[in-house]
Design an enzyme around this catalytic site. Structure first.
Site, PDB file in Angstrom:
ATOM      1  N   GLN A  87     -10.909   6.102   1.938  1.00  0.00           N
ATOM      2  CA  GLN A  87     -10.503   4.735   1.644  1.00  0.00           C
ATOM      3  C   GLN A  87     -10.811   4.029   2.972  1.00  0.00           C
ATOM      4  O   GLN A  87     -10.740   2.681   2.935  1.00  0.00           O
ATOM      5  CB  GLN A  87      -9.370   4.543   1.190  1.00  0.00           C
ATOM      6  CG  GLN A  87      -9.000   5.069  -0.108  1.00  0.00           C
ATOM      7  CD  GLN A  87      -7.422   5.066  -0.335  1.00  0.00           C
ATOM      8  OE1 GLN A  87      -7.094   4.096  -1.169  1.00  0.00           O
ATOM      9  NE2 GLN A  87      -6.683   6.048  -0.014  1.00  0.00           N
ATOM     10  N   HIS A 112     -14.381   2.310  -0.005  1.00  0.00           N
ATOM     11  CA  HIS A 112     -14.173   0.924   0.369  1.00  0.00           C
ATOM     12  C   HIS A 112     -14.860   0.163   1.449  1.00  0.00           C
ATOM     13  O   HIS A 112     -14.408  -0.854   1.941  1.00  0.00           O
ATOM     14  CB  HIS A 112     -12.574   0.875   0.745  1.00  0.00           C
ATOM     15  CG  HIS A 112     -11.561   1.138  -0.479  1.00  0.00           C
ATOM     16  ND1 HIS A 112     -10.400   1.254  -0.049  1.00  0.00           N
ATOM     17  CD2 HIS A 112     -11.893   1.104  -1.730  1.00  0.00           C
ATOM     18  CE1 HIS A 112      -9.587   1.782  -1.546  1.00  0.00           C
ATOM     19  NE2 HIS A 112     -10.558   1.306  -2.442  1.00  0.00           N
ATOM     20  N   GLY A 178      -2.329  10.801   3.709  1.00  0.00           N
ATOM     21  CA  GLY A 178      -2.076   9.625   4.569  1.00  0.00           C
ATOM     22  C   GLY A 178      -2.670   8.510   3.601  1.00  0.00           C
ATOM     23  O   GLY A 178      -2.906   7.432   4.247  1.00  0.00           O
ATOM     24  N   LEU A 205       3.376  11.308   5.806  1.00  0.00           N
ATOM     25  CA  LEU A 205       4.543  11.278   6.810  1.00  0.00           C
ATOM     26  C   LEU A 205       6.028  11.303   5.776  1.00  0.00           C
ATOM     27  O   LEU A 205       6.588  11.973   6.376  1.00  0.00           O
ATOM     28  CB  LEU A 205       4.618   9.847   7.336  1.00  0.00           C
ATOM     29  CG  LEU A 205       4.180   9.540   8.638  1.00  0.00           C
ATOM     30  CD1 LEU A 205       4.725   8.346   9.309  1.00  0.00           C
ATOM     31  CD2 LEU A 205       4.461  10.643   9.715  1.00  0.00           C
TER      32      LEU A 205
HETATM   33  C1  BJW Z   1       0.965   8.853   7.600  1.00  0.00           C
HETATM   34  C2  BJW Z   1       0.824   8.442   8.986  1.00  0.00           C
HETATM   35  C3  BJW Z   1       0.819   9.717   9.601  1.00  0.00           C
HETATM   36  C4  BJW Z   1       1.162   6.516   8.225  1.00  0.00           C
HETATM   37  N1  BJW Z   1       0.500  10.880   9.262  1.00  0.00           N
HETATM   38  N2  BJW Z   1       0.617   9.712   6.983  1.00  0.00           N
HETATM   39  C5  BJW Z   1      -2.450  -3.781 -11.295  1.00  0.00           C
HETATM   40  C6  BJW Z   1      -2.259  -2.538 -11.569  1.00  0.00           C
HETATM   41  C7  BJW Z   1      -3.400  -1.498 -11.394  1.00  0.00           C
HETATM   42  C8  BJW Z   1      -4.560  -2.187 -10.530  1.00  0.00           C
HETATM   43  C9  BJW Z   1      -4.528  -3.357 -10.309  1.00  0.00           C
HETATM   44  C10 BJW Z   1      -3.584  -4.230 -10.640  1.00  0.00           C
HETATM   45  N3  BJW Z   1      -4.055  -5.452 -10.314  1.00  0.00           N
HETATM   46  C11 BJW Z   1      -4.958  -5.151  -9.603  1.00  0.00           C
HETATM   47  C12 BJW Z   1      -5.598  -4.021  -9.869  1.00  0.00           C
HETATM   48  C13 BJW Z   1      -6.609  -3.468  -9.043  1.00  0.00           C
HETATM   49  C14 BJW Z   1      -6.857  -3.431  -7.374  1.00  0.00           C
HETATM   50  C15 BJW Z   1      -5.363  -2.531  -7.094  1.00  0.00           C
HETATM   51  O1  BJW Z   1      -5.308  -1.508  -6.968  1.00  0.00           O
HETATM   52  N4  BJW Z   1      -4.332  -3.581  -6.943  1.00  0.00           N
HETATM   53  C16 BJW Z   1      -3.014  -2.987  -6.386  1.00  0.00           C
HETATM   54  C17 BJW Z   1      -2.534  -3.694  -5.444  1.00  0.00           C
HETATM   55  C18 BJW Z   1      -2.315  -3.004  -7.551  1.00  0.00           C
HETATM   56  N5  BJW Z   1      -7.828  -2.690  -7.088  1.00  0.00           N
HETATM   57  C19 BJW Z   1      -9.057  -3.174  -6.864  1.00  0.00           C
HETATM   58  O2  BJW Z   1      -9.299  -4.410  -6.942  1.00  0.00           O
HETATM   59  C20 BJW Z   1     -10.058  -2.274  -6.631  1.00  0.00           C
HETATM   60  N6  BJW Z   1     -11.195  -2.543  -7.552  1.00  0.00           N
HETATM   61  C21 BJW Z   1     -11.063  -2.254  -8.910  1.00  0.00           C
HETATM   62  O3  BJW Z   1     -10.102  -1.574  -9.238  1.00  0.00           O
HETATM   63  O4  BJW Z   1     -12.167  -2.390  -9.444  1.00  0.00           O
HETATM   64  C22 BJW Z   1     -12.386  -2.111 -10.908  1.00  0.00           C
HETATM   65  C23 BJW Z   1     -12.944  -0.873 -11.073  1.00  0.00           C
HETATM   66  C24 BJW Z   1     -12.485   0.466 -10.449  1.00  0.00           C
HETATM   67  C25 BJW Z   1     -13.459   1.515 -10.793  1.00  0.00           C
HETATM   68  C26 BJW Z   1     -14.382   1.567 -11.611  1.00  0.00           C
HETATM   69  C27 BJW Z   1     -14.927   0.428 -12.266  1.00  0.00           C
HETATM   70  C28 BJW Z   1     -14.141  -0.644 -12.020  1.00  0.00           C
HETATM   71  C29 BJW Z   1     -10.459  -2.468  -4.982  1.00  0.00           C
HETATM   72  C30 BJW Z   1      -9.515  -2.111  -3.961  1.00  0.00           C
HETATM   73  C31 BJW Z   1     -10.060  -2.590  -2.832  1.00  0.00           C
HETATM   74  C32 BJW Z   1      -9.183  -2.133  -1.783  1.00  0.00           C
HETATM   75  N7  BJW Z   1      -9.520  -2.647  -0.454  1.00  0.00           N
HETATM   76  C33 BJW Z   1      -8.654  -2.269   0.727  1.00  0.00           C
HETATM   77  C34 BJW Z   1      -9.081  -3.726   1.668  1.00  0.00           C
HETATM   78  C35 BJW Z   1     -10.314  -3.181   2.615  1.00  0.00           C
HETATM   79  C36 BJW Z   1     -10.664  -4.264   3.652  1.00  0.00           C
HETATM   80  C37 BJW Z   1      -9.963  -3.887   4.798  1.00  0.00           C
HETATM   81  O5  BJW Z   1      -9.888  -2.607   5.192  1.00  0.00           O
HETATM   82  O6  BJW Z   1      -9.412  -5.011   5.256  1.00  0.00           O
HETATM   83  O7  BJW Z   1      -8.594  -1.167   1.358  1.00  0.00           O
HETATM   84  S1  BJW Z   1      -7.009  -2.623   0.339  1.00  0.00           S
HETATM   85  C38 BJW Z   1      -6.398  -1.525   1.395  1.00  0.00           C
HETATM   86  O8  BJW Z   1      -5.684  -0.553   0.875  1.00  0.00           O
HETATM   87  C39 BJW Z   1      -7.574  -0.810   2.291  1.00  0.00           C
HETATM   88  C40 BJW Z   1      -7.161   0.607   2.001  1.00  0.00           C
HETATM   89  O9  BJW Z   1      -8.295   1.371   1.874  1.00  0.00           O
HETATM   90  C41 BJW Z   1      -6.215   0.732   0.911  1.00  0.00           C
HETATM   91  C42 BJW Z   1      -5.428   1.756   0.616  1.00  0.00           C
HETATM   92  O10 BJW Z   1      -4.371   1.664   1.747  1.00  0.00           O
HETATM   93  P1  BJW Z   1      -3.884   3.067   2.341  1.00  0.00           P
HETATM   94  O11 BJW Z   1      -5.104   3.803   2.925  1.00  0.00           O
HETATM   95  O12 BJW Z   1      -3.194   3.914   1.287  1.00  0.00           O
HETATM   96  O13 BJW Z   1      -2.922   2.609   3.298  1.00  0.00           O
HETATM   97  P2  BJW Z   1      -1.538   2.161   3.251  1.00  0.00           P
HETATM   98  O14 BJW Z   1      -1.163   1.370   4.574  1.00  0.00           O
HETATM   99  O15 BJW Z   1      -1.041   1.566   2.079  1.00  0.00           O
HETATM  100  O16 BJW Z   1      -0.441   3.530   3.462  1.00  0.00           O
HETATM  101  C43 BJW Z   1      -0.713   4.474   4.695  1.00  0.00           C
HETATM  102  C44 BJW Z   1       0.074   5.666   4.212  1.00  0.00           C
HETATM  103  O17 BJW Z   1      -0.046   6.771   5.468  1.00  0.00           O
HETATM  104  C45 BJW Z   1       1.586   5.522   3.964  1.00  0.00           C
HETATM  105  O18 BJW Z   1       1.890   6.203   2.821  1.00  0.00           O
HETATM  106  C46 BJW Z   1       2.157   6.248   5.222  1.00  0.00           C
HETATM  107  O19 BJW Z   1       3.370   7.011   4.746  1.00  0.00           O
HETATM  108  C47 BJW Z   1       1.208   7.196   5.643  1.00  0.00           C
HETATM  109  N8  BJW Z   1       1.053   7.343   7.096  1.00  0.00           N
HETATM  110  N9  BJW Z   1       1.253   7.176   9.411  1.00  0.00           N
HETATM  111  C48 BJW Z   1       0.271  10.646   8.013  1.00  0.00           C
HETATM  112  N10 BJW Z   1       0.625   9.584  11.224  1.00  0.00           N
END
Ligand code: BJW
Length: 233
Positions: A87, A112, A178, A205
């Site tokens: 991602q 992403h 992660g 973590l």
């Molecule tokens: C460690 C560590 C160490 C720390 N060792 N671990 C309601 C219900 C369900 C879904 C939705 C809803 N309302 C809207 C939606 C859909 C929406 C969504 O999911 N929203 C939620 C907020 C609810 N999703 C979308 O809109 C997506 N599109 C979509 O669904 O289209 C429809 C469709 C899908 C499939 C087929 C057909 C149609 C698009 C999502 C786009 C996400 N984009 C982002 C931003 C990118 C731009 C940027 O980078 O600035 O991507 S959001 C952001 O979150 C980024 C990341 O890739 C993504 C995930 O975050 P991640 O990687 O999990 O990071 P963190 O910070 O959350 O977690 C870090 C983790 O690391 C933690 O757990 C720590 O403990 C751990 N950690 N240090 C090991 N050393």
């Protein structure tokens, strides 16, 4: 044996790339809606381009860590299919694999998008991009197009979903590393892997909200847990 690995911001955290969901609810000082939605980009393209320009520049200061390198070593010796879905929009997996060429069954998907690519708003053409983007950056690909970051924002469809879902449907082992599991569709991959009968493992973590969906959890910093887990396979 077919393997799918999903990575999130935690795999790059020890390289110095900030994760997303900090306790203040802001991403590097910005509201999510302002910098990670098409509506935010339309409202203030200068702010959004600047946000991604800064993150693109930051890539020159960070390097793959032991977790990226352990996955690259695994990719070099894995004899089945190995799909690495990240991602993350950084290029740390790419750089780790460039140093250690993978076996033929390996593929890397940035679901992403990628900071080092830009997309033409009129033609959809994606091109490599290393420098800054201006607020209304003229596109070389279409006379009426501008270049935007090649990033999947909220409300947009993640990349390569058909290939990812096909790999999940035939995987034997699914490992999520992660990621908080807060963002769909990536958060639902574990359920697709379970439906395929795969063994499922969370590496983080700490246990995430979805930890109960996994058969096993391995907890600690990715730079230690990822080499440790894959070293035993
Ligand atoms: C460690 C560590 C160490 C720390 N060792 N671990 C309601 C219900 C369900 C879904 C939705 C809803 N309302 C809207 C939606 C859909 C929406 C969504 O999911 N929203 C939620 C907020 C609810 N999703 C979308 O809109 C997506 N599109 C979509 O669904 O289209 C429809 C469709 C899908 C499939 C087929 C057909 C149609 C698009 C999502 C786009 C996400 N984009 C982002 C931003 C990118 C731009 C940027 O980078 O600035 O991507 S959001 C952001 O979150 C980024 C990341 O890739 C993504 C995930 O975050 P991640 O990687 O999990 O990071 P963190 O910070 O959350 O977690 C870090 C983790 O690391 C933690 O757990 C720590 O403990 C751990 N950690 N240090 C090991 N050393």
């Amino acid at each position: 044996m077919n393997l799918v690995v999903l990575t999130g911001a935690g795999v790059s955290a020890e390289s110095g790339v900030p994760t997303f969901r900090a306790s203040d609810g802001l991403w590097e000082g910005h509201r999510v809606e302002a910098v990670a939605t098409p509506e935010g980009f339309a409202a203030n393209p200068a702010l959004v381009q600047d946000f991604y320009n800064q993150r693109r520049r930051q890539l020159a200061t960070v390097h793959p860590n032991a977790a990226h390198r352990a996955l690259a070593d695994l990719a070099a010796r894995w004899t089945g299919e190995f799909l690495l879905v990240t991602q993350n929009v950084d290029d740390l997996h790419d750089r780790a694999h460039a140093d250690t060429p993978p076996a033929p069954g390996f593929e890397l998907i940035h679901m992403h998008g990628e900071l080092k690519k830009a997309r033409c708003t009129a033609s959809g053409v994606v091109c490599d991009w290393a420098g800054d983007l201006a607020p209304a950056h003229a596109s070389p690909h279409h006379p009426r197009g501008t270049l935007r970051p090649h990033i999947v924002w909220f409300g947009e469809i993640p990349l390569e979903m058909e290939r990812i879902e096909a790999a999940l449907a035939r995987c034997d082992l699914f490992v999520s590393i992660g990621t908080s599991g807060a963002v769909y569709p990536a958060a639902g991959f574990v359920q697709l892997a379970r439906m395929a009968g795969a063994r499922t493992v969370e590496i983080n973590l700490e246990p995430t909200q979805g930890a109960r969906l996994f058969d096993e959890g391995v907890y600690g910093p990715a730079s230690e847990t990822v080499p440790g887990f894959f070293g035993t396979l």
